[in-house]
Structure formats: structure tokens, C-alpha cells
Design an enzyme around this catalytic site. Sequence first.
Site, PDB file in Angstrom:
ATOM      1  N   TYR A 125      82.149   8.483  68.535  1.00  0.00           N
ATOM      2  CA  TYR A 125      81.354   7.331  68.968  1.00  0.00           C
ATOM      3  C   TYR A 125      80.232   7.722  69.925  1.00  0.00           C
ATOM      4  O   TYR A 125      79.478   6.871  70.365  1.00  0.00           O
ATOM      5  CB  TYR A 125      82.264   6.277  69.618  1.00  0.00           C
ATOM      6  CG  TYR A 125      83.013   5.459  68.605  1.00  0.00           C
ATOM      7  CD1 TYR A 125      83.791   6.077  67.637  1.00  0.00           C
ATOM      8  CD2 TYR A 125      82.945   4.072  68.595  1.00  0.00           C
ATOM      9  CE1 TYR A 125      84.477   5.353  66.689  1.00  0.00           C
ATOM     10  CE2 TYR A 125      83.636   3.333  67.653  1.00  0.00           C
ATOM     11  CZ  TYR A 125      84.401   3.974  66.706  1.00  0.00           C
ATOM     12  OH  TYR A 125      85.069   3.253  65.767  1.00  0.00           O
ATOM     13  N   LYS A 172      94.834  14.913  66.188  1.00  0.00           N
ATOM     14  CA  LYS A 172      94.725  15.712  64.966  1.00  0.00           C
ATOM     15  C   LYS A 172      94.331  17.131  65.395  1.00  0.00           C
ATOM     16  O   LYS A 172      93.373  17.724  64.899  1.00  0.00           O
ATOM     17  CB  LYS A 172      93.670  15.075  64.050  1.00  0.00           C
ATOM     18  CG  LYS A 172      93.693  15.544  62.633  1.00  0.00           C
ATOM     19  CD  LYS A 172      94.836  14.977  61.805  1.00  0.00           C
ATOM     20  CE  LYS A 172      94.941  15.718  60.489  1.00  0.00           C
ATOM     21  NZ  LYS A 172      96.090  15.322  59.667  1.00  0.00           N
ATOM     22  N   ASP A 206      98.407  11.148  61.416  1.00  0.00           N
ATOM     23  CA  ASP A 206      98.791  10.649  60.096  1.00  0.00           C
ATOM     24  C   ASP A 206     100.284  10.313  60.061  1.00  0.00           C
ATOM     25  O   ASP A 206     100.688   9.237  59.606  1.00  0.00           O
ATOM     26  CB  ASP A 206      98.373  11.603  58.966  1.00  0.00           C
ATOM     27  CG  ASP A 206      98.490  13.078  59.323  1.00  0.00           C
ATOM     28  OD1 ASP A 206      98.812  13.388  60.478  1.00  0.00           O
ATOM     29  OD2 ASP A 206      98.267  13.920  58.437  1.00  0.00           O
TER      30      ASP A 206
END
Length: 341
Positions: A125, A172, A206
Site C-alpha cells: 500500500y 508469508k 494461506d
Amino acid sequence: MKYTAVLVPGDGIGPEVAHATCSILKAANAPIDWVHCLAGVAALDAGEKELLPAATVAAIREHKVALKGPCTTPVGGGFSSVNVAMRKTLDLYGAVRPVRSLVGVPTRFDNVDLVVVRENTEGLYAGIENEITKGVVTSVKVATREACLRIAEFAFQYAAHRNRKKVSVFHKANIMKLSDGMFIRCAREVHDAKFPNIAYEELIIDAACMRLVQDPTRFDVLLMENLYGDVISDLCAGLVGGLGLVPGANLGEHAAIFEAVHGSAPDIAGQGIANPLALTMSAVMMLNYIAEMHGDGALAATATRIRTAYDLALRDGCKTRDLGGTLTTSQFADAVIARLG
Ligand code: NAI
């Protein structure tokens, strides 16, 4: 005591849910004087030159607290997000989004009670995108040690203050070894040095998503960077009945903006059918924030009265269309007002 707060109605359903929320606060005699400001497409429509007028930013800086409706951002082109710009300009680095099951809103799990803490100023962002050559673009994910430590400290402080038992970091770092790697190392560092009594875990995002939908009740405080926080907030909203039910706060050292997780919902804007509850819940968070800042027990009691009233309304089956009911935005607000103790 009387307080001043900035009201930014925003775009789409924003003005409708803001109007309903203000009517509830007024009926509850919440001692708030609103300073009306504009942002988003609504600002341009009113003749402002900027999507985020300097006067709006200055008013929030001055009064320190704002309640904000959603602002539209075009997809795949056009102007950059006003929402992101506001958070960055005012350095509102910590987003807090409480997600809880509500009596009267049946979902697969009836005892969800978790809080998403999202880093609000960095990650993808940061908005650094380039077309290197035709057909090849890059988006830069920014992570600084300073911001990673700051949001970790914020999340653990929040957990300690609210007597929360566990912080789960979603990441991640197996793929983004440097950026997400630093994020988890900072979280671990803050935990080990200052909050060893709060349980701590790191989950690859995930697998974390699978666990969330399988059993959200195992989670307490969730800590993550900007993009993951955005996505997971909506996922969590889905667990408790939808976007009409999840409030939020964007907090910094010098200002705070309270807003629902949902967007401007152009598909239902102008029809008077949006659920105002997420913004009303955000307003209750705002009242509690002001009450805590000023040690104002009466204001905290007003916030509790509003919360009890909307809990009762839902329990009694008063619902807008998104929850399977038939009430309009204003009818729902009236149902809450009728239950104010
Ligand atoms: P959205 O949250 O506006 O809508 C998603 C779906 O949920 C729609 O079907 C909508 O009707 C429904 N919905 C959302 N809030 C609701 C409510 N209070 N009552 C009943 N139904 C509700 O997300 P979408 O469509 O992805 O984004 C629309 C616009 O909002 C975009 O321009 C986006 O950039 C902006 N947005 C702004 C945010 C903010 O101001 N903080 C946050 C998210 C999106």
C-alpha cells in the site's frame, strides 16, 4: 463534558449510514459536537479541488478524533485511495478491527471474538508502482524495521490492555523472506522482550486462512501487514454475518479515525437499505476512545447504552437486508433508538 469530533460522511452509502449513526448518538445524548468535513468524490462534487482537502486533514489534526464513512477508489486506474492517503498523512499506523458473533445473527460459529490489527502505512500500500517497460510492471512492498516494531508493540499493548491471551502473526515469510521475515522477527522480538506472558504464534497466511474458516474461535488478536490485514478483515466479517457488522479504528499518536471495514457499496448506494451498524459500532469505539482519553465514565456509559441497544435490536430480529431482514437504514436506526435504556 462536551467533545468535538470531525464527521466525514464519505461516498456511496457513507452519508446514509453516517446520518443513521448520528441520529443514534443524538438520541443517546452523546455529548459530541460534529465538525462536518468532506473527503473523496463527495469533496469534488461539492466543488473542492482535492479528494482530500487540506481543511479536512487540518480539522482532524486539530480535533484529533474523526468518524468517517467509506470513500470510493476506482479500480485499475484513476485516482489513488483517499482512505490510504488519510492514514498515511496522519500517520494512523494501527488499524484495529474487532470481530465478534452477535446474538440474532446466526452463523456457523456463535462464539467468534477476535481482533484484527493491521499495519496501516507500509507494505504494497506504499503505492510505489512502475511500468518498467511496456507489459512489465512492478509493485514495491515496503517494510521498515521501525514500522514493524511499532505495530508489533501496538498489537501486544492492545492485547495486554484488553486482557487478550494470544497474538497470532500471519505472514508469508517463506516467500517474502526479507519483508515478511522482518515483520515476524520484529513481532517475536517485542513478544520475547516485553510480553512473554501473552501466547504467541506465527502462521503462514494461506494455512491461517484455512484455520480461520475451519475454527475462528481458536484465534484472539491477529497481527499482520497492510494488504493481509485488508483481506483478512473482510474474511473475518464474513464469519460473523458480513461487512455490515465490523467496525474499525485507525489509530496514531496524534489522531484517530473511526470507520467501518466496508466500502462505499455502490451497488446499494442511494437506496436507503445499507446496514448502518458497522459505522455505529465504530462510533461506539470512538466514544470509548474519547472516554478513556478524558477519564469520562459517563461517556463510557453512553457508549455501553448504545451497544446494549443495538445488541437488543438484533436479538429482537430487527435487521437490514444484508442480514436477511427487511428494515431500511433509518428503520434500523429507529429500532436501536427505541431500545436505548
Ligand atoms: P464494499 O464493502 O463497498 O461492498 C462489498 C459488498 O458488501 C457489496 O455487495 C455491498 O453492497 C455490501 N455491503 C458493504 N457494506 C454494507 C453495508 N453497510 N450494508 C449492507 N451491505 C453492505 O466493497 P467493494 O464493492 O469492494 O468497494 C466499493 C468501493 O468502496 C470501492 O471504491 C472501494 O475502493 C471502496 N472501499 C472503501 C473503503 C474505505 O473507505 N475504508 C474500504 C473498502 C472499500
